[in-house]
Scaffold this active site. Structure first.
Site, PDB file in Angstrom:
ATOM      1  N   SER A   1       0.810  -1.218   0.000  1.00 41.51           N
ATOM      2  CA  SER A   1       0.000   0.000   0.000  1.00 41.51           C
ATOM      3  C   SER A   1       0.840   1.264   0.000  1.00 41.51           C
ATOM      4  O   SER A   1       0.471   2.263  -0.625  1.00 41.51           O
ATOM      5  CB  SER A   1      -0.940   0.004   1.209  1.00 41.51           C
TER       6      SER A   1
ATOM      7  N   HIS B   1       0.942   4.669   4.300  1.00 42.33           N
ATOM      8  CA  HIS B   1       0.303   5.327   3.156  1.00 42.33           C
ATOM      9  C   HIS B   1       0.828   6.751   3.001  1.00 42.33           C
ATOM     10  O   HIS B   1       1.157   7.197   1.896  1.00 42.33           O
ATOM     11  CB  HIS B   1      -1.214   5.359   3.346  1.00 42.33           C
TER      12      HIS B   1
END
Length: 236
Positions: free
Chosen positions: A139, A185
Site C-alpha cells: 500500500s 500510506h
C-alpha cells in the site's frame, strides 16, 4: 547502404515527456512486482506463514533487521488486501512504467515502498502499541504511485482531480478502519510526490542526470530521516 546506415543513426528514438523510450510490449517491471507479491503471498498462505512475522515491518525491529523496510511491501494480510493492491499496481503501474521507463519506474516503486516504512517509523510513537505491531503490504508503494501520477497528469496538462479524490478516499479508509497502517500510506504518498516532481519537472537539457541525482537525493533524505529517528528513539 552507407547512407541508409548513417540516416538510421541520425533518427532519434521517440520518447515520452519524461525521457522514457517509447516501446511496445508488456510492462515488465510492473508484472515482475506483481509476480513477486503473488508468489510470496502463496508462500504465506501455504508452507511458510511465518515469513509475515520475519519480514513484515515493525518500527521496533527497524535497526536490528533493516531489510524489513523493503520486504514488508511484498507481503500481504489476506486475499482482499493483495487483490486491491495488485489491481492498483497493474492499473497505475502499467501507465507510469510506460511514461517513466523501466529503470525510473523500478526506482519509483522500490523507493516509495521504502518511504512507506520510513513514514511508519517517523510517525508512530514508541509508546504506542503500533511500535511493536507488524505491518505488511504494498500500500505504501501504491500510494507512492498515486502521488507520482498526480504530477504526471499535471505535467501533461491532463485532469488529475479523480486521482486526488482516490487518494482522499483511500486515505480516509486508513483512518477509519482499524488495523490499517495509514502512516505507511502517508510516507509512500509523500515520497511518490517527491519523485514524481523529480521525474516530471527535470530540465530537458539535463533531464537524465537531474533525474538520477534527484532520485538519489530522495532516497538519501529517507535514509537520513530513518537513521535519525532510530537514534532518537534508542534503536541505535
Amino acid at each position: 547502404m552507407d547512407c541508409v546506415r548513417e540516416g538510421a543513426r541520425d533518427v532519434r528514438q521517440a520518447r515520452t515527456a519524461f525521457g522514457a523510450t517509447l516501446r511496445g510490449g508488456r510492462p515488465v517491471v510492473t508484472l515482475t512486482m506483481i509476480g513477486i507479491c503473488v508468489a510470496v503471498y502463496l508462500l504465506q498462505a501455504t508452507v511458510a506463514p511465518g515469513i509475515t512475522y520475519q519480514y513484515g515491518f515493525a518500527p521496533v525491529a527497524a535497526a536490528a533487521e533493516p531489510w524489513r523496510f523493503l520486504t514488508a511491501a511484498f507481503l500481504h494480510g489476506g486475499v482482499i488486501h493483495i487483490a486491491f493492491n495488485m489491481y492498483a499496481l497493474w492499473l497505475f503501474g502499467s501507465y507510469l512504467e510506460q511514461q517513466f521507463g523501466r529503470a525510473r519506474f523500478a526506482a519509483l516503486y522500490l523507493i516509495t515502498a521504502f518511504g512507506g516504512s520510513v513514514g511508519s517509523l517517523l510517525v508512530i510513537s514508541p509508546t504506542s502499541q503500533s511500535w511493536t505491531t507488524i505491518s505488511v503490504g504494498a500500500s505504501g508503494a501504491v500510494f507512492g504511485l498515486f502521488g507520482a501520477l498526480v504530477l504526471v497528469q499535471r505535467r501533461l496538462n491532463q485532469q488529475f482531480g479523480q486521482i486526488v479524490v482516490l487518494i482522499v478516499i483511500n486515505g480516509a479508509i486508513g483512518f477509519l478502519v482499524p488495523g490499517i497502517a495509514w502512516q505507511a500510506h502517508l510516507g509512500g504518498l509523500v515520497t511518490g510526490l517527491a519523485l514524481g516532481a523529480v521525474y516530471a519537472y527535470a530540465p530537458q537539457r539535463i533531464r537524465t542526470p537531474a533525474q538520477v541525482v534527484g532520485t538519489a537525493a530522495v532516497a538519501l533524505v529517507l535514509l537520513v530521516a530513518a537513521v535519525a529517528r532510530m537514534a532518537a528513539t534508542g534503536l541505535l
